[in-house]
Motif scaffolding. Structure first.
Motif, short mmCIF file in Angstrom:
data_model
loop_
_atom_site.label_atom_id
_atom_site.label_comp_id
_atom_site.label_asym_id
_atom_site.label_seq_id
_atom_site.Cartn_x
_atom_site.Cartn_y
_atom_site.Cartn_z
N SER A 64 0.90 -1.09 -0.01
CA SER A 64 -0.17 -0.05 -0.04
C SER A 64 0.82 1.11 0.06
O SER A 64 0.39 2.45 -0.29
N HIS A 65 2.29 1.11 0.57
CA HIS A 65 3.03 2.20 0.37
C HIS A 65 3.62 2.34 -1.01
O HIS A 65 4.03 3.26 -1.50
N GLU A 68 2.27 2.53 -6.95
CA GLU A 68 1.72 3.57 -7.65
C GLU A 68 0.35 3.00 -8.73
O GLU A 68 0.53 2.06 -9.44
N SER A 87 -5.88 7.52 -6.04
CA SER A 87 -4.55 7.40 -6.83
C SER A 87 -3.65 7.54 -5.64
O SER A 87 -3.89 7.98 -4.70
N HIS A 88 -2.47 6.89 -5.96
CA HIS A 88 -1.35 6.82 -5.21
C HIS A 88 -0.03 6.84 -6.03
O HIS A 88 0.21 6.39 -6.99
N ASP A 89 0.77 7.70 -5.67
CA ASP A 89 1.96 8.07 -6.28
C ASP A 89 3.26 8.20 -5.16
O ASP A 89 2.84 8.37 -4.09
N GLU A 95 5.00 9.83 -0.31
CA GLU A 95 3.76 9.35 -0.76
C GLU A 95 2.75 10.41 -1.11
O GLU A 95 2.68 11.53 -0.28
N ARG A 96 1.82 10.68 -1.97
CA ARG A 96 0.83 11.34 -2.21
C ARG A 96 -0.33 10.42 -2.57
O ARG A 96 -0.38 9.68 -3.50
N GLU A 97 -1.24 10.74 -1.81
CA GLU A 97 -2.71 9.77 -1.79
C GLU A 97 -3.77 10.56 -1.90
O GLU A 97 -3.96 11.52 -1.00
#
Length: 332
Positions: A64-65, A68, A87-89, A95-97
């Motif tokens: 989950s970390h 992307e 979204s996850h980047d 991280e940006r979630e």
């Protein structure tokens, strides 16, 4: 139990709590650049395939970390059915979630941060990253078991059942993508085994393992609060989260506690003006909020305990809050 829409003050506290924690894992703001501890996501590609339930859980927490992705999801709870874009980047080691609701009121939650720690620092003792420490911490609190494979979102998923060993917390069922270990579906069950919330990915677009490192949050020393909760459910420990925020005044104290899966937020503030809450139990979607007005530190203060936990647990925590001997009457 009071139902319906929360008051303005309760809404403010709810927003603060949601921005502090995410999916049961404590979210951290960007750590200082001087912190050198990092996790290399490329190591996940070298891991052997998980075989046991605890191994699947830990692999999912790391995934989950480190993955992307873009996804569409649906959330079904007491407040109805909502669809979301997720979204996850990973950008420059952080991280940006983002979770964006696609129907109903236009709500967007965004989190930027690094991999959190399991607890506050105590002297020179090591403080593990959350994914590495959560699985061990759950031992004795929950029973974990695998329950076969199913097809979800056009992918193969393995089901992980997590059953509490007492009636102080809720149960969980996760369906984890067998290729990435990302959670595709989550069901939250109350103390009677009734479904409280269902969260399911309907489309998962080409998840890619981040080819680099993510920073770990720095070691954080515990704050000196003038108050403390005398009672917490077994296994709940203070979380190393920075809770000071421009969203609330300096005289509002806020702390977060978690057993690794369940999380509760505790707020303490003076009772003054019109922006105060009616004492009792309030329903906030799938969460509850226990509100008490208590004589603490020489004045009347409002104690609010929020979380996806049995209402009686939240009330007991609120009733246990005490002012520390010798503490000043105002917040730090």
């Amino acid at each position: 139990m009071r139902q319906g829409l929360p008051t303005r003050g309760l809404t403010r506290l709810l927003v603060t709590a949601l921005l502090t924690v995410s999916f049961g894992v404590v979210a951290q703001p960007d750590a200082e650049r001087g912190n050198s501890e990092r996790f290399d996501c490329r190591d996940l590609a070298e891991h052997d395939a998980p075989e046991t339930a605890p191994d699947w859980l830990e692999q999912s927490l790391w995934a989950s970390h480190c993955y992307e992705f873009r996804a569409r999801a649906v959330r079904i709870g007491a407040d109805g059915v909502r669809s979301l874009a997720l979204s996850h980047d990973v950008v420059e080691g952080a991280e940006r979630e983002v979770a964006r609701f696609l129907d109903g009121p236009p709500v967007v939650f965004e989190r930027r941060g690094r991999i959190g720690r399991l607890s506050w620092a105590e002297g020179e003792a090591p403080v593990p990253a959350s994914p590495a420490g959560i699985t061990d911490h759950l031992d004795g609190l929950y029973r974990l078991r695998l329950s076969g494979e199913e097809r979800l979102a056009n992918r193969t998923a393995i089901r992980l059942d997590i059953e509490p060993l007492d009636d102080l917390r809720y149960g969980h069922r996760f369906w984890l993508d067998t290729a990435t270990a990302l959670p595709l579906k989550h069901i939250l069950l109350d103390e009677q085994g009734r479904v409280v919330e269902t969260f399911q990915i309907t489309e998962l677009h080409q998840p890619q393992l981040h080819q680099g490192e993510i920073g770990l949050d720095r070691r954080r020393d515990p704050p000196e609060d003038p108050w403390h909760a005398v009672w917490l459910p077994e296994g709940f420990i203070p979380q190393p989260v920075e809770t000071r925020s421009s969203r609330h005044a300096d005289d509002i104290g806020h702390r977060v506690y978690s057993d690794g899966l369940a999380t509760l937020s505790l707020f303490v503030e003076p009772v003054e003006g019109s922006d105060q809450l009616i004492p009792g139990m309030h329903r906030l979607g799938i969460s509850h909020a226990a509100v008490r007005h208590r004589e603490l530190g020489g004045r009347t203060r409002q104690v609010v305990v929020m979380g996806e936990l049995p209402p009686g647990v939240l009330l007991r925590v609120a009733d246990s809050v005490e002012w520390r001997d010798g503490a000043e009457g105002s917040m730090p």
